[in-house]
Write a protein that holds these residues in place. Structure first.
Motif, PDB file in Angstrom:
ATOM      1  N   PRO A  31      -5.925  -2.051  -1.939  1.00  0.00           N
ATOM      2  CA  PRO A  31      -5.537  -3.461  -2.036  1.00  0.00           C
ATOM      3  C   PRO A  31      -4.419  -3.840  -1.071  1.00  0.00           C
ATOM      4  CG  PRO A  31      -4.488  -2.235  -3.780  1.00  0.00           C
ATOM      5  CD  PRO A  31      -5.340  -1.248  -3.025  1.00  0.00           C
ATOM      6  N   GLU A  32      -4.004  -5.082  -1.153  1.00  0.00           N
ATOM      7  CA  GLU A  32      -2.931  -5.615  -0.314  1.00  0.00           C
ATOM      8  C   GLU A  32      -1.644  -4.813  -0.471  1.00  0.00           C
ATOM      9  OE1 GLU A  32      -1.745  -7.790   2.677  1.00  0.00           O
ATOM     10  OE2 GLU A  32      -3.684  -8.284   1.749  1.00  0.00           O
ATOM     11  N   PHE A  33      -1.410  -4.276  -1.674  1.00  0.00           N
ATOM     12  CA  PHE A  33      -0.230  -3.444  -1.935  1.00  0.00           C
ATOM     13  C   PHE A  33      -0.087  -2.330  -0.901  1.00  0.00           C
ATOM     14  CE2 PHE A  33       1.549   0.426  -3.801  1.00  0.00           C
ATOM     15  CZ  PHE A  33       2.735  -0.028  -4.367  1.00  0.00           C
ATOM     16  N   SER A  34      -1.206  -1.764  -0.477  1.00  0.00           N
ATOM     17  CA  SER A  34      -1.212  -0.588   0.397  1.00  0.00           C
ATOM     18  C   SER A  34      -1.005  -0.917   1.872  1.00  0.00           C
ATOM     19  CB  SER A  34      -2.548   0.156   0.243  1.00  0.00           C
ATOM     20  OG  SER A  34      -2.943   0.247  -1.107  1.00  0.00           O
ATOM     21  N   VAL A  35      -1.208  -2.172   2.249  1.00  0.00           N
ATOM     22  CA  VAL A  35      -1.235  -2.543   3.669  1.00  0.00           C
ATOM     23  C   VAL A  35       0.096  -2.293   4.383  1.00  0.00           C
ATOM     24  CG1 VAL A  35      -1.517  -4.481   5.273  1.00  0.00           C
ATOM     25  CG2 VAL A  35      -3.176  -4.139   3.424  1.00  0.00           C
ATOM     26  N   PRO A  36       1.236  -2.750   3.838  1.00  0.00           N
ATOM     27  CA  PRO A  36       2.500  -2.488   4.554  1.00  0.00           C
ATOM     28  C   PRO A  36       2.802  -1.000   4.709  1.00  0.00           C
ATOM     29  CG  PRO A  36       2.801  -4.206   2.905  1.00  0.00           C
ATOM     30  CD  PRO A  36       1.455  -3.599   2.650  1.00  0.00           C
TER      31      PRO A  36
END
Length: 312
Positions: A10-15
């Motif tokens: 998810p977006e959580f993992s992107v950074p």
């Protein structure tokens, strides 16, 4: 150069993935969940991590099931120095856990051993916790039970909801991993076994957890509403139809009424009695309608709402 396999969805993992790339680590492959149908039109949509990996020019693998897959064999043959996971969404088989030189580590969004499992952010807010954090841990066969390498905590503010905390914890996890990786790669990191007697679990949210129980206190229901915002959203029923409660706050009315009973109607909100106190409804979504403010609701589909009406 350190060869890393990154696993996240998810977006959580992107950074976190972006940081690894920017810091110059060799990200040999990015493993994420398969594309899934999204929305009413069921449009096949790639996970955010895939989109970021392709933007960065990285190799992407998307096995439906990791265990026994060709993709897992490919990962093992890559001979990675380290596997980093962050909200990947599948359990890693033992063979893969044992493959990397420096092991497999996970960026987990709780202060372990509290809130092991797939919904630690939701559950911490639902439970009314005043703080949470991120743990970098070694992965083990047992769910989120591996040794702790490092932790960093952050407060949960009064108006924070799950969406806000996902973003805050994602950035906190990115920074903590950046600071922790050098010690892992030179073998000087800490390795602290978890205290099993203090372990709690935050399993994926069930439909039952989404339903509001008006006999609970207004504070408890408020925590439920913000813990389920902006997904999957708390709901109640009114005259037999489901109504999603997108946002609310603890009301200020002091009344004695049945739990679920409408006790106050103002221009831009209405209050519902609970087992202790009242809940002011700010944003909602009636069945078959779009999300709307309470003010728009009271002017439109809810214009006939009356004191004494009952949400169940």
């Amino acid at each position: 150069m350190t060869k890393i396999v990154f696993m996240g969805t998810p977006e959580f993992s992107v950074p976190i993935l972006r940081m690894l790339h920017e810091e110059g680590y060799e990200v040999a492959a990015v493993v994420t969940q398969p594309d899934r149908p999204v929305g009413r039109k069921r449009v096949l949509t790639p996970p955010p991590v895939k989109e970021e990996a392709l933007r960065l020019g990285l190799k992407v693998l998307q096995p439906e099931k990791l265990k026994g897959s060709d993709e897992m064999s490919e990962l093992i043959h890559m001979n990675p120095d380290l596997i980093v996971t962050a909200a990947y969404g599948q359990i890693l088989p033992k063979e893969l856990l044992e493959a990397p030189k420096w092991g497999c580590i996970n960026v987990h969004a709780s202060l372990l051993p509290k809130y092991r499992g797939g919904a630690p952010i939701h559950q911490a807010i639902i439970d009314g916790e005043e703080k949470t954090g991120v743990t970098i841990m070694y992965m083990a066969e047992k769910l989120d039970a591996g040794d702790i390498i490092s932790q960093r905590e952050i407060p949960i503010e009064e108006l924070d909801h799950t969406g806000i905390m996902f973003e805050k914890l994602s950035l906190l996890g990115r920074d903590l991993l950046k600071d922790t990786l050098p010690s892992i790669l030179n073998g000087t990191n800490e390795r602290i076994p978890q205290d099993e007697t203090r372990a709690t679990f935050a399993h994926n949210i069930t439909r039952e957890q989404e339903r509001i129980d008006w006999t609970k206190s207004a504070r408890s229901i408020y925590n439920q509403v913000r813990g389920l915002h902006p997904w999957p959203i708390a709901y109640t029923t009114f005259k037999g139809d489901n109504v999603k409660i997108w946002w609310a706050k603890v009301g200020d009315s002091q009344v004695t009424a049945r739990p679920g009973e409408v006790v106050k109607i103002e221009k831009d909100y209405f209050e519902v009695a609970t087992g202790e106190g009242t809940l002011a409804i700010i944003e909602l979504q009636p069945a078959g309608k779009k999300r709307m403010s309470a003010e728009d609701y009271l002017r439109g589909v809810g214009s006939k709402l009356q004191i004494g009406d009952l949400f169940e």
